[in-house]
Design a protein around this motif. Structure first.
Motif, short mmCIF file in Angstrom:
data_model
loop_
_atom_site.label_atom_id
_atom_site.label_comp_id
_atom_site.label_asym_id
_atom_site.label_seq_id
_atom_site.Cartn_x
_atom_site.Cartn_y
_atom_site.Cartn_z
N GLU A 15 0.83 -1.21 0.00
CA GLU A 15 0.00 0.00 0.00
C GLU A 15 0.86 1.26 0.00
OE1 GLU A 15 -2.83 2.72 -0.25
OE2 GLU A 15 -3.01 0.56 -0.66
N LYS A 16 1.95 1.26 0.77
CA LYS A 16 2.85 2.42 0.78
C LYS A 16 3.47 2.62 -0.59
CE LYS A 16 6.89 4.41 3.07
NZ LYS A 16 7.94 4.23 4.11
N ARG A 54 0.85 4.09 -2.95
CA ARG A 54 0.61 5.51 -2.65
C ARG A 54 1.72 6.37 -3.23
NH1 ARG A 54 -0.64 3.88 2.68
NH2 ARG A 54 1.37 4.74 3.36
N ARG A 56 1.44 6.68 -7.01
CA ARG A 56 0.34 7.54 -7.45
C ARG A 56 0.75 9.01 -7.46
NH1 ARG A 56 -3.07 3.80 -4.56
NH2 ARG A 56 -3.02 5.12 -2.69
#
Length: 231
Positions: A196-197, A200, A203
């Motif tokens: 997830e990091k 992120r 993105r």
């Protein structure tokens, strides 16, 4: 590895997992991955994720052992694959590499391993019968070829080498059309957060680039935020 992590990893490509391992480790330099270009029998299917069941085989020449010994080892191999902790991946080193000629992974063997409940296979050896392999059992292989040669199982359960990747029995393996990695055991509890990091941080640069920028100054600002998000 719980079901949520398993599904997350099946939805990631192997480069993402490779990068996420470095995020979890807090540094670059992770190196337990395959080298060179591999062949994927089902590049559009999800990645294969599971615990390694290892073996070695050879095919360029017939075995010199008694036929009953070869047969008994073959059944021991199948028993090990059948009994393996799930999710599982067959990780098989072809000792003839880089001159492997015997396609162990064809329609028959892939169907058998899928019926055993396994997720797929990783090998430096040969795959064949493309177009006839069962869905849901990708094979990540060193090459494609037409013959099975004199293929026979040589050993079971030892550490194997698949294109530079050392894999031991029970290792957690992630593989797709890019190759494969072994996930370090201490990283497994951190992997979901690391993925997830990583997403992120990517993105931060991908979204503005896809939307479009008008000046190089905008790019420099985006890149600055991207570098900051990665530290």
């Amino acid at each position: 590895m719980d079901q949520a992590l398993l599904e997350l990893l099946r939805g990631c490509d192997t480069p993402t997992v490779c990068n996420a391992i470095e995020v979890a480790q807090g540094k670059r330099g992770f190196s337990n991955f395959t080298r060179g270009t591999m062949v994927c029998s089902a590049p559009a299917e999800p990645a294969i994720v599971g615990y390694a069941v290892t073996a070695q085989l050879a095919a360029r020449a017939p075995s010199t052992e008694p036929a009953e010994t070869v047969r008994a080892r073959r059944m021991a191999y199948y028993r090990a694959m059948y009994d393996a902790k799930k999710p599982s991946i067959a990780v098989v080193e072809d000792l003839d590499y880089p001159d492997a000629i015997g396609a162990y992974w064809g329609e028959v063997n892939t169907t058998i391993h899928k019926a055993f409940g396994m997720s797929g296979a990783l090998t430096n050896g040969v795959v064949r019968d493309l177009g006839d392999l069962p869905s849901g059992f990708p094979v990540i292989a060193g090459s494609v070829g037409p013959s099975h040669g004199f293929v026979h199982v040589v050993s079971l359960g030892q550490t194997v080498d698949v294109l530079g990747l050392k894999v031991s029995q029970g290792d957690l393996v992630h593989a797709d059309r890019h190759g494969a990695v072994v996930v370090p055991p201490d990283i497994i509890p951190k992997l979901a957060d690391a993925v997830e990091k990583l997403r992120r941080s990517e993105r931060v640069v991908l979204e503005p680039m896809r939307s479009g920028i008008t000046t190089f100054d905008e790019f420099e600002e985006v890149w600055k935020r991207f570098e900051s998000s990665r530290t």
